[in-house]
Write a protein that holds these residues in place. Structure first.
Motif, short mmCIF file in Angstrom:
data_model
loop_
_atom_site.label_atom_id
_atom_site.label_comp_id
_atom_site.label_asym_id
_atom_site.label_seq_id
_atom_site.Cartn_x
_atom_site.Cartn_y
_atom_site.Cartn_z
N GLY A 154 -27.63 43.02 -10.38
CA GLY A 154 -26.19 43.23 -10.53
C GLY A 154 -25.40 42.39 -9.55
N LEU A 155 -25.89 42.30 -8.32
CA LEU A 155 -25.23 41.48 -7.32
C LEU A 155 -25.24 40.01 -7.72
N VAL A 156 -26.36 39.54 -8.17
CA VAL A 156 -26.47 38.14 -8.64
C VAL A 156 -25.53 37.92 -9.84
N GLY A 157 -25.48 38.89 -10.73
CA GLY A 157 -24.56 38.78 -11.87
C GLY A 157 -23.11 38.68 -11.42
N CYS A 158 -22.74 39.43 -10.39
CA CYS A 158 -21.38 39.36 -9.87
C CYS A 158 -21.11 38.01 -9.22
N TYR A 178 -16.62 33.19 0.46
CA TYR A 178 -17.29 34.13 1.36
C TYR A 178 -18.12 35.14 0.58
N ALA A 179 -17.59 35.67 -0.51
CA ALA A 179 -18.32 36.65 -1.32
C ALA A 179 -19.59 36.04 -1.90
N VAL A 180 -19.51 34.82 -2.39
CA VAL A 180 -20.68 34.15 -2.96
C VAL A 180 -21.71 33.88 -1.86
N TRP A 181 -21.26 33.41 -0.72
CA TRP A 181 -22.14 33.10 0.42
C TRP A 181 -22.89 34.34 0.89
N VAL A 182 -22.16 35.41 1.09
CA VAL A 182 -22.78 36.67 1.53
C VAL A 182 -23.71 37.22 0.46
N GLY A 183 -23.28 37.16 -0.79
CA GLY A 183 -24.10 37.69 -1.88
C GLY A 183 -25.42 36.96 -2.02
#
Length: 104
Positions: free
Chosen positions: A92-96, A59-64
């Protein structure tokens, strides 16, 4: 395969988010149809990926992915202002997102 499907479904999340903004409360047929189609593909892909990936990570990857692409698209089309801070935060978001994949 689940990761590839998850990335593609995250891209479709950006499509439906942008389309939703253009539906004008679902009064415009074209953007409304794009919204429904992209939403169906996006949710179906997320559901498929979550069969083998942990729910929180998927979910975190999908939303990001969806959020990042929606903001980048909005900045590229001039709908949203571009600033160094926004660009750095998106990076930063992409890095996460990449970090979540590597930590899996």
């Amino acid at each position: 395969m689940a990761w590839l499907v998850l990335v593609v479904s995250g891209m479709f999340e950006a499509v439906w988010a942008v389309a939703l903004g253009r539906t004008e409360g679902f009064t415009r047929l074209g953007p409304s149809l794009v919204f429904v189609g992209a939403l169906t593909i996006s949710m179906g892909g997320l559901a498929y990926a979550m069969r083998t990936l942990p729910t929180g990570t998927a979910y975190a990857v999908w939303v990001g992915i969806g959020a990042s692409l929606a903001v980048v698209y909005s900045m590229a089309t001039g709908e949203e202002s571009v600033s160094l801070v926004k660009v750095l935060l998106i990076c930063g978001l992409v890095g996460c997102i990449v970090g979540l994949k590597l930590a899996h």
